[in-house]
Design an enzyme around this catalytic site. Structure first.
Site, PDB file in Angstrom:
ATOM      1  N   ARG A  33       0.823  -1.214   0.000  1.00  0.00           N
ATOM      2  CA  ARG A  33       0.000   0.000   0.000  1.00  0.00           C
ATOM      3  C   ARG A  33       0.855   1.260   0.000  1.00  0.00           C
ATOM      4  O   ARG A  33       0.455   2.288  -0.566  1.00  0.00           O
ATOM      5  CB  ARG A  33      -0.954  -0.028   1.211  1.00  0.00           C
ATOM      6  N   ASP A 327      -3.963 -15.500   7.506  1.00  0.00           N
ATOM      7  CA  ASP A 327      -2.705 -16.028   6.962  1.00  0.00           C
ATOM      8  C   ASP A 327      -1.964 -16.924   7.968  1.00  0.00           C
ATOM      9  O   ASP A 327      -0.924 -17.492   7.638  1.00  0.00           O
ATOM     10  CB  ASP A 327      -1.784 -14.874   6.554  1.00  0.00           C
ATOM     11  N   LYS A 354      -6.049 -19.323  -1.219  1.00  0.00           N
ATOM     12  CA  LYS A 354      -4.836 -18.527  -0.975  1.00  0.00           C
ATOM     13  C   LYS A 354      -3.755 -18.961  -1.976  1.00  0.00           C
ATOM     14  O   LYS A 354      -4.050 -19.530  -3.002  1.00  0.00           O
ATOM     15  CB  LYS A 354      -4.391 -18.694   0.474  1.00  0.00           C
TER      16      LYS A 354
HETATM   17  C1  S3P Z   1      -4.088  -9.049   2.393  1.00  0.00           C
HETATM   18  C2  S3P Z   1      -5.332  -9.575   2.626  1.00  0.00           C
HETATM   19  C3  S3P Z   1      -5.579 -10.995   2.869  1.00  0.00           C
HETATM   20  C4  S3P Z   1      -4.302 -11.780   3.155  1.00  0.00           C
HETATM   21  C5  S3P Z   1      -3.180 -11.357   2.260  1.00  0.00           C
HETATM   22  C6  S3P Z   1      -2.890  -9.885   2.415  1.00  0.00           C
HETATM   23  C7  S3P Z   1      -3.968  -7.598   2.159  1.00  0.00           C
HETATM   24  O1  S3P Z   1      -6.217 -11.559   1.748  1.00  0.00           O
HETATM   25  O2  S3P Z   1      -4.525 -13.160   3.018  1.00  0.00           O
HETATM   26  O3  S3P Z   1      -1.992 -12.086   2.569  1.00  0.00           O
HETATM   27  O4  S3P Z   1      -2.853  -7.051   2.220  1.00  0.00           O
HETATM   28  O5  S3P Z   1      -5.009  -6.951   1.900  1.00  0.00           O
HETATM   29  P1  S3P Z   1      -7.812 -11.423   1.580  1.00  0.00           P
HETATM   30  O6  S3P Z   1      -8.143 -10.029   1.757  1.00  0.00           O
HETATM   31  O7  S3P Z   1      -8.136 -11.910   0.198  1.00  0.00           O
HETATM   32  O8  S3P Z   1      -8.369 -12.330   2.641  1.00  0.00           O
END
Ligand code: S3P
Length: 450
Positions: A33, A327, A354
């Protein structure tokens, strides 16, 4: 990058206590981000503590392809000269997001309301993951997407020339989907609203506010209602990325299951939308303490101290906690295998989409290592072996999934016989210093063919 070369088998063996200080890398979610929002601001954003894992480096390359000037200085500070909201140029080539679902989905959102055409691809893992969850809401802005059957990569998106603001209730608990819609909403006129029934990680909301966007979150009967006012001028920021709780999970859990261990993991972000694993471990009876709790950059932070915890008990993990530890289920299942009794994990359907099907990958490897595991579409149960511990003596498949690889290597530090993973290469996506860091704590970790 869509291929990381030949598989790198790696073996973990029981080798005594883990001791010392584990300085884990920067947060992956916040690193992606920082680059994306920095590229959408006007002026120079400076970032320290950025995770220099392959996932994030692929996002940095994408930002350059969109026309931002992204450089790494000698002291490790990253500088991003952004092009402003709506200022992305059309990349000259296909954007390869490697292994990163977060990278590709956030990038799709960020370009969706700028009239450019972008083709996305990734490695075999990413090309098998669902993208319709992002392209469906982006279509409401007027974005067109053309991909393979089942909405899989490679996929071409044509950004909307006259985007409409959107009101969207996310059908799955996903910070990636929420963030893609919010990033698209940046270049749409009026207010874009995302409603999520379950709270997912809120880094996008916090960081958009930090970059000067008008964004509010209301808790209503429908859930969290997030309202973003479009077409702001984002102001460049100086960002200190906190260390990643999802990476901290590995030395913490390895210490809990490995006899005699005592490990300090300093400066870990304990944002409640991310800290579910640590609460769960404490509920299981882990000797895990939060030392020196404080606030940094608006986020709760503490030093985690984990000691060998031979008396942990399996529990029923509250399903409403799932999003805050999504995660961390693979490494939790390793702790569960070393605890007494059953650990029941429900409401975790998202684990099946995932980097790999994480329930299937962990169940397969744990069973091979002598652990009884039951599983269904959105639940699984690990029957802990208590003080007997995991037998081991196996090679497990990691399915291009960094967290599966690290979880089984941590299991190997405490198992009766060694555990080998067929490919440790993907660890570089999120935790490039894993081998060195665990080795410095005293872990026995070797390239299997070395
Ligand atoms: C993340 C959101 C999660 C997570 C990923 C990182 C993020 O996925 O599993 O490793 O940075 O927004 P989801 O939003 O699809 O659950």
């Amino acid at each position: 990058m869509s291929s990381h070369g030949d598989p790198q088998p790696m073996t973990a063996r029981r080798g005594g206590a883990l001791k010392g200080v584990a300085e884990v890398p920067g947060d992956k979610s916040i690193s992606h981000r920082s680059l994306i929002l920095g590229a959408m601001a006007v002026g120079e954003t400076r970032v320290t503590g950025l995770l220099e894992g392959q996932d994030v480096l692929d996002t940095a390359a994408a930002m350059r392809a969109f026309g931002a000037d992204v450089t790494r200085e000698a002291d490790g500070t990253w500088s991003i000269h952004g092009v402003g909201v709506g200022g992305f140029a059309e990349p000259e080539d296909v954007l390869d997001c490697g292994n990163s679902g977060t990278g590709v989905r956030l990038l799709m959102g960020a370009m969706a309301t700028t009239p450019i055409t972008v083709t996305f691809t990734g490695d075999a893992s990413l090309r098998s993951r669902p993208m319709a969850r992002v392209t469906d809401p982006l279509a409401l802005f007027g974005t067109q997407a053309y991909g393979r059957a089942n909405g899989q990569l490679p996929m071409t998106l044509i950004g909307a020339a006259n985007p409409l603001p959107v009101r969207y209730a996310t059908p799955v608990p996903s910070a990636q989907v929420k963030s893609a819609v919010l990033l698209a909403g940046l270049n749409a006129p009026g207010q874009t609203v995302v409603i999520e029934a379950e709270a997912t990680r809120d880094h996008s909301e916090r960081m958009l506010a930090g970059f000067g966007a008008e964004i509010t979150t209301e808790i209503t009967d429908e859930g969290r209602v997030i309202t973003l006012t479009g077409q702001p001028e984002l102001k460049p920021q100086t960002i200190v990325v906190p260390r990643d709780p999802s990476s901290a999970a590995f030395p913490v859990c390895a210490a809990l299951i490995t006899e005699g261990s005592d490990v300090l993991v300093p400066n870990i972000g304990l944002n409640p939308t991310r800290a579910g694993l640590f609460e769960t471990l404490r509920d299981m009876g882990a000797e895990l303490t939060y030392e020196n709790p404080r606030e940094e950059g608006g986020e709760p932070v503490a030093d985690l101290r984990a000691r060998f915890s031979p008396d942990m008990q399996g529990i029923e993990v509250p399903p409403e906690r799932a999003a805050s530890m999504i995660d961390e289920y693979p490494i939790l299942s390793v702790v569960a295998a070393n605890a007494a009794g059953a650990t029941v994990m429900r409401g975790v359907k998202e684990l099946r989409v995932k980097e790999s099907d994480r329930i299937a990958a962990m169940a397969e490897g744990l069973r091979a290592a002598g652990v009884e595991v039951e599983d269904g579409p959105d639940w699984w149960i690990v029957h802990g072996r208590g003080p007997a511990g995991i037998k081991g003596g196996v090679t497990v498949a990691t399915h291009l999934d960094h967290r599966i690889a690290m979880s089984f290597l941590c299991a190997g530090f405490a198992s009766q016989q060694a555990i080998t993973v067929d490919d440790a290469g993907p660890i570089a996506t999120s935790f490039p210093v894993f081998k060195q860091l665990m080795g410095d704590l005293g872990a026995r970790l070797d390239l299997a063919n070395a």
